[in-house]
Design a protein around this motif. Structure first.
Motif, PDB file in Angstrom:
ATOM      1  N   GLN A 468       0.880  -1.303  -0.060  1.00 27.28           N
ATOM      2  CA  GLN A 468       0.031   0.062  -0.060  1.00 27.28           C
ATOM      3  C   GLN A 468       0.916   1.315   0.017  1.00 27.28           C
ATOM      4  O   GLN A 468       1.795   1.361   0.819  1.00 27.28           O
ATOM      5  N   TYR A 469       0.708   2.005  -0.962  1.00 31.32           N
ATOM      6  CA  TYR A 469       1.769   3.094  -0.904  1.00 31.32           C
ATOM      7  C   TYR A 469       1.623   4.267   0.133  1.00 31.32           C
ATOM      8  O   TYR A 469       0.520   4.447   0.484  1.00 31.32           O
ATOM      9  N   ILE A 470       2.587   4.807   0.713  1.00 32.80           N
ATOM     10  CA  ILE A 470       2.306   5.842   1.747  1.00 32.80           C
ATOM     11  C   ILE A 470       2.968   7.073   1.144  1.00 32.80           C
ATOM     12  O   ILE A 470       4.137   7.098   0.425  1.00 32.80           O
ATOM     13  N   GLU A 471       2.563   8.133   1.287  1.00 29.44           N
ATOM     14  CA  GLU A 471       3.139   9.579   0.892  1.00 29.44           C
ATOM     15  C   GLU A 471       4.495   9.877   1.341  1.00 29.44           C
ATOM     16  O   GLU A 471       4.815   9.262   2.436  1.00 29.44           O
ATOM     17  N   SER A 472       5.165  10.615   0.583  1.00 27.52           N
ATOM     18  CA  SER A 472       6.505  11.084   0.710  1.00 27.52           C
ATOM     19  C   SER A 472       6.709  11.635   2.289  1.00 27.52           C
ATOM     20  O   SER A 472       7.604  11.374   2.738  1.00 27.52           O
ATOM     21  N   ARG A 473       5.944  12.406   2.518  1.00 28.59           N
ATOM     22  CA  ARG A 473       5.782  13.208   3.699  1.00 28.59           C
ATOM     23  C   ARG A 473       5.858  12.475   4.976  1.00 28.59           C
ATOM     24  O   ARG A 473       6.436  12.671   6.013  1.00 28.59           O
ATOM     25  N   VAL A 474       5.282  11.052   4.828  1.00 31.11           N
ATOM     26  CA  VAL A 474       5.377  10.073   5.969  1.00 31.11           C
ATOM     27  C   VAL A 474       6.398   9.248   5.963  1.00 31.11           C
ATOM     28  O   VAL A 474       6.956   8.951   7.014  1.00 31.11           O
ATOM     29  N   THR A 475       7.030   9.094   4.797  1.00 33.48           N
ATOM     30  CA  THR A 475       8.193   8.009   4.584  1.00 33.48           C
ATOM     31  C   THR A 475       9.392   8.529   5.182  1.00 33.48           C
ATOM     32  O   THR A 475      10.260   7.962   5.581  1.00 33.48           O
ATOM     33  N   ILE A 476       9.536  10.034   5.660  1.00 32.16           N
ATOM     34  CA  ILE A 476      10.898  10.464   5.917  1.00 32.16           C
ATOM     35  C   ILE A 476      10.987  10.031   7.161  1.00 32.16           C
ATOM     36  O   ILE A 476      12.133  10.313   7.992  1.00 32.16           O
ATOM     37  N   ASN A 477      10.043   9.719   7.885  1.00 33.45           N
ATOM     38  CA  ASN A 477      10.142   9.294   9.435  1.00 33.45           C
ATOM     39  C   ASN A 477      10.235   7.678   9.487  1.00 33.45           C
ATOM     40  O   ASN A 477      10.278   7.241  10.565  1.00 33.45           O
ATOM     41  N   CYS A 478      10.620   7.014   8.247  1.00 32.69           N
ATOM     42  CA  CYS A 478      10.502   5.614   8.439  1.00 32.69           C
ATOM     43  C   CYS A 478      11.927   5.283   8.895  1.00 32.69           C
ATOM     44  O   CYS A 478      12.895   6.023   8.722  1.00 32.69           O
ATOM     45  N   LYS A 479      12.121   4.056   9.397  1.00 32.61           N
ATOM     46  CA  LYS A 479      13.529   3.599  10.087  1.00 32.61           C
ATOM     47  C   LYS A 479      14.549   3.606   8.782  1.00 32.61           C
ATOM     48  O   LYS A 479      15.666   4.017   9.173  1.00 32.61           O
ATOM     49  N   PHE A 480      14.151   3.252   7.727  1.00 29.63           N
ATOM     50  CA  PHE A 480      15.477   3.046   6.733  1.00 29.63           C
ATOM     51  C   PHE A 480      15.691   4.510   6.168  1.00 29.63           C
ATOM     52  O   PHE A 480      17.054   4.878   6.043  1.00 29.63           O
ATOM     53  N   ALA A 481      14.678   5.422   6.053  1.00 21.34           N
ATOM     54  CA  ALA A 481      15.162   6.715   5.905  1.00 21.34           C
ATOM     55  C   ALA A 481      15.908   7.649   6.691  1.00 21.34           C
ATOM     56  O   ALA A 481      16.981   8.127   6.581  1.00 21.34           O
ATOM     57  N   LYS A 482      15.639   7.015   8.068  1.00 22.94           N
ATOM     58  CA  LYS A 482      16.581   7.598   9.027  1.00 22.94           C
ATOM     59  C   LYS A 482      18.033   6.901   9.248  1.00 22.94           C
ATOM     60  O   LYS A 482      18.830   7.626   9.363  1.00 22.94           O
ATOM     61  N   PHE A 483      17.941   5.607   8.884  1.00 20.49           N
ATOM     62  CA  PHE A 483      19.250   5.082   8.633  1.00 20.49           C
ATOM     63  C   PHE A 483      20.029   5.574   7.372  1.00 20.49           C
ATOM     64  O   PHE A 483      21.338   5.927   7.484  1.00 20.49           O
ATOM     65  N   ILE A 484      19.445   6.056   6.259  1.00 17.30           N
ATOM     66  CA  ILE A 484      19.977   6.816   5.366  1.00 17.30           C
ATOM     67  C   ILE A 484      20.729   7.990   5.698  1.00 17.30           C
ATOM     68  O   ILE A 484      21.796   8.570   5.183  1.00 17.30           O
ATOM     69  N   ASP A 485      20.022   8.786   6.305  1.00 15.85           N
ATOM     70  CA  ASP A 485      20.398   9.913   7.051  1.00 15.85           C
ATOM     71  C   ASP A 485      21.559   9.854   7.569  1.00 15.85           C
ATOM     72  O   ASP A 485      22.777  10.722   7.616  1.00 15.85           O
ATOM     73  N   ASN A 486      21.626   8.977   8.589  1.00 13.29           N
ATOM     74  CA  ASN A 486      22.823   8.645   9.354  1.00 13.29           C
ATOM     75  C   ASN A 486      24.108   8.262   8.559  1.00 13.29           C
ATOM     76  O   ASN A 486      25.009   8.581   8.678  1.00 13.29           O
ATOM     77  N   LEU A 487      23.966   7.457   7.518  1.00 16.63           N
ATOM     78  CA  LEU A 487      24.783   7.033   6.630  1.00 16.63           C
ATOM     79  C   LEU A 487      25.495   8.405   6.130  1.00 16.63           C
ATOM     80  O   LEU A 487      26.774   8.260   5.496  1.00 16.63           O
ATOM     81  N   THR A 488      24.944   9.275   5.815  1.00 17.90           N
ATOM     82  CA  THR A 488      25.195  10.647   4.927  1.00 17.90           C
ATOM     83  C   THR A 488      25.754  11.728   5.899  1.00 17.90           C
ATOM     84  O   THR A 488      25.779  12.876   5.325  1.00 17.90           O
ATOM     85  N   ASN A 489      25.509  11.309   7.099  1.00 16.72           N
ATOM     86  CA  ASN A 489      25.841  12.664   8.264  1.00 16.72           C
ATOM     87  C   ASN A 489      24.693  13.706   7.849  1.00 16.72           C
ATOM     88  O   ASN A 489      25.252  14.711   8.187  1.00 16.72           O
ATOM     89  N   ASN A 490      23.675  13.377   7.329  1.00 16.81           N
ATOM     90  CA  ASN A 490      22.553  14.492   7.115  1.00 16.81           C
ATOM     91  C   ASN A 490      23.011  15.727   6.086  1.00 16.81           C
ATOM     92  O   ASN A 490      22.581  16.611   6.273  1.00 16.81           O
TER      93      ASN A 490
END
Length: 786
Positions: A468-490
């Motif tokens: 089921q599709y989730i809007e992009s404004r919601v996915t920024i808070n998903c665990k994998f998105a936060k993981f990518i943020d950490n890999l790139t030092n934001n």
């Protein structure tokens, strides 16, 4: 236990499920127009074969790897019951929908138009045992409930059954049809539980049989005499007798009444109290044998999978061998064929639009299962004679002849499948989930139905998830998105770069202008001799594995001289992952693969070639910088440096910073449906980002200095920094080498001047300079220039 069950595409002979499906999704299919045309056609002609061939079906009782009781994966919370031939259909339907004891979940009109399919919620513990009759107690109680509460508007059959006895079958197939007025209740108000079963145990009520004496035809009497049915207790002749009746088109109801009224059946016979079902099974099976008898020559006939030769002794045909053309046709009817991959040929099975590569052993297992499941004798008529081949004889003749089938040579006689394989295009990506197809382009992320698919895909490319599709404004808070943020030092530039890399890897399309391998490096290498991992590179590739078919190559043990080094790659591979390569890995090994395709040799399997258009993308994970400094290598590398956000938290070696940071393991039981949907939506947004922006390069951080350190050593790097070399200045090679050795090595560890000179070249590469040499008065000199 599960809230879902298996969905099968037609025909009924297809026993492999397409996907799992929920009750709500089934209701949507029934209510809207998917099955409308077939339902209207069937109700016009009532052709049973049309229903069997054209109607999709489900197994409401659970999910199965194959439609048979022994292939159960999970029980569902549901029980399906049929009521056939209802005179006052609307009245019965309305009362059942309002029945507060049954509280049906789903009610719809059956394909025939004069019956009802009813799905009830049950306590699944009632059927948790593994016996063959696990559904019987529920069926019996519900049938008794109908006897007590619906006998005023429903008529039971001669056995006192108000609901179809097929409901006792665990893997019962239920055809799906169109009913715009179908009823669906999302709430669970009441379930069939142990109290219900106890209350409606079969009561000791004498059910009187209707004394129906059909007008017995002369033909049926003759057949009964031929099969000795009028003698005492000859129930073992009932199968050939019933098949013979079918062959002369006697009405099956007449046959049922004749057996019931005139044949003595022993108590231990499977026919006892089961006449209706037995007759129906034989009529259905016999009438399906529409291929007929084929005469090969004067002494040989073939029927289905079997060859029979004429015997002068018995004056009849007797079973002698397998009918090879029949075997081939049978395999092809079940989806088996061969397919060209490059210039090579592999064996496949196609079920609906899904293709799977198979081996000779897979086909052998399929045939063995089919033959071993033949429990009834095979019957047919030929030139006035009735023939019956026992199941024992079938198995015996199969075992004697099967070695002629299961080999690469004979199986090359299968037809060639050349169906179009659906691939991404330059501007579009496709993702195949169990319940839908997602199409991604530069502007949109669209959801499409499987029925809209024009072509085939490999089974390993189907994502085993109802998405089921989730809007992009919601996915920024998903665990994998936060993981990518950490890999790139934001860092926004690095964030865009890794998003584009993820999208590029998921784009199953060959573009000659790219042909790059993505390389994941650690931003910081703590120890040049024993570099550490733990930064999360492998998790990035595991994210790709959730959407694309990834084949993993062990980089630590990679041997370029091994002819089978790529054998893990299959025709359906979309991404090649070379993991944890050593720093002596030669990147040039991949040059031809990235531009000209892959040649794959496999042990014990067919070799094949993947043309560039069908070639997988390549991703490399390494804790060290791999060899290859030239422009050709750099042009084919897209480097992503991941931060030490997680690895810096590893002190003793047993810490698990990713699990601790994000509250559990990624891509497993620790994630609920919303987390999975958010993750998939995030990855789809990466796909869209790549199609819009292409590969986005970020400014290198430490990759060049780390490469310089690995090709020389840390002392030399430090020495070069202190020397502060200037462009266009002339330096004496021997003097500088001596200075370096005196400063860092001492007499025992001196490096040779040749090695020193090569290290100076590496320094020039690091600085993006050129190193020039010349001789003067017997001295070796060097000069750095732009």
């Amino acid at each position: 236990m599960t809230e879902s069950f298996s969905y099968f595409k037609c025909p009924i002979t297809n026993v492999l499920p397409l996907q799992s499906i929920t009750l709500g999704e089934t209701y949507e299919l029934i209510k809207f127009d998917k099955f409308k045309e077939n339902t209207e056609l069937y109700r016009l002609n009532k052709d049973k074969k049309f229903k069997s061939n054209q109607f999709d079906y489900v197994t409401f009782n659970g999910t199965f790897s194959k439609r048979e009781d022994g292939a159960l994966i999970n029980l569902s919370n549901f029980f399906i019951l049929d009521i056939d031939h209802i005179a006052n259909l609307d009245i019965v339907r309305e009362r059942i929908i309002k029945d507060e004891n049954l509280c049906p979940k789903l009610v719809f009109i059956s394909p025939s138009g004069d019956g009802l399919k009813i799905v009830l919620s049950i306590d699944v513990s009632l059927v948790a045992d593994t016996g063959n009759k696990r559904m019987l107690k529920i069926w019996s109680a519900i049938n008794e409930y109908f006897r007590q509460n619906y006998s005023d508007i429903l008529t039971a059959n001669q056995k006192g059954e108000y609901i179809d006895a097929s409901g006792t079958d665990l893997s019962r197939a239920c055809f799906l049809c169109h009913d715009p007025e179908a009823y669906y209740n999302e709430e669970i108000i009441r379930i069939i539980d142990a109290n219900f079963i106890e209350k409606y145990k079969i009561a000791s009520v004498e059910i009187s049989k209707k004394s129906i004496k059909p007008n017995i035809q002369t033909d049926i009497n003759k057949l009964a005499i031929r099969h000795l049915l009028q003698d005492e207790n000859h129930h073992n002749q009932l199968l050939p007798f019933t098949a013979a009746c079918s062959s002369i088109s006697l009405n099956r109801s007449t046959v049922k009444h004749y057996i019931e009224d005139f044949v003595q059946i022993s108590a231990d016979s499977s026919w006892n109290n089961n006449i209706d079902k037995k007759v129906d099974e034989i009529y259905d099976r016999y009438n399906d044998y529409d291929v007929g008898v084929k005469q090969i020559n004067d002494t040989t006939i073939c029927y289905k999978l079997y060859c029979l030769k004429y015997s002068n002794i018995s004056k009849k045909y007797i079973l002698t061998s397998l009918y090879m053309d029949g075997i081939r046709n049978f395999l092809q009817e079940n989806g088996y064929s061969k397919r060209k991959v490059g210039n090579d040929v592999i064996l496949i099975q196609k079920v609906n639009n899904i293709i799977t590569e198979v081996t000779v052993e897979d086909i052998k297992t399929f045939m063995n299962t089919y033959i071993n499941n033949i429990t009834e004798n095979t019957c047919f008529d030929y030139k006035g004679n009735f023939y019956e081949i026992t199941s024992f004889a079938i198995r015996e003749i199969y075992l004697r002849n099967s070695h002629n089938i299961f080999n690469d040579t004979w199986l090359q006689n299968l037809s060639l499948n050349d169906d179009k394989i659906i691939k991404d295009t330059k501007d579009t990506m496709f993702f195949y989930f169990q319940n839908c197809i997602i199409q991604v382009d530069k502007q949109y992320i669209d959801i499409k139905k499987w029925e809209e698919m024009d072509g085939c895909i490999w089974e390993s490319q189907v994502i085993k998830w109802n998405y089921q599709y989730i809007e992009s404004r919601v996915t920024i808070n998903c665990k994998f998105a936060k993981f990518i943020d950490n890999l790139t030092n934001n860092d926004i530039d690095r964030f865009k770069s890794i998003m584009s890399a993820l999208g590029y890897m998921m784009h199953f399309h060959f573009n000659e202008s790219e042909g790059q391998a993505v390389i994941l490096y650690d931003q910081t290498i703590t120890d040049m001799k024993t570099p550490m991992g733990g930064s999360g590179k492998g998790l990035v590739v595991n994210a790709l594995k959730q959407l694309r078919n990834v084949s993993k190559i062990d980089g630590k043990n990679f041997n370029n001289d091994n002819r089978f080094k790529w054998e893990a790659i299959t025709p359906s591979t979309q991404i090649v992952w070379i993991d944890d390569v050593k720093n002596d890995f030669e990147f040039s090994t991949l040059h031809s693969n990235l531009t000209d395709g892959w040649s794959i040799e496999r042990k014990f399997l067919s070799q094949f070639t993947l043309a560039p258009s069908m070639s997988p993308k390549t991703i490399i994970c390494s804790n060290s910088i791999i060899k290859g400094n030239g422009s050709t290598n750099k042009r084919r590398q897209f480097i992503v440096e991941v931060s030490d956000y997680y690895s810096s938290k590893i002190k003793n070696g047993d810490e698990k910073p990713i699990e601790e940071e994000h509250g559990g393991l990624f891509f497993g039981a620790d994630w609920d449906k919303n987390e999975w949907d958010c993750f998939y939506s995030y990855m789809l947004q990466c796909a869209k980002f790549y199609l819009t922006n292409g590969l986005v390069h970020a400014k290198p951080i430490n990759v060049e200095i780390n490469r310089f350190k690995q090709t020389t050593n840390e002392d030399f790097v430090e020495w070069c920094e202190e020397e502060k070399f200037e462009l266009n200045e002339t330096y004496n090679t021997k003097e500088k080498c001596t200075d370096y050795n005196n400063t860092y090595n001492g007499d025992k560890n001196n490096i040779a001047q040749r090695t020193f000179s090569n290290w100076l070249k590496e320094y020039a590469i690091f600085k993006n300079w050129k190193k020039n040499t010349k001789k003067s008065n017997g001295q070796s000199l060097f000069i750095f220039s732009k």
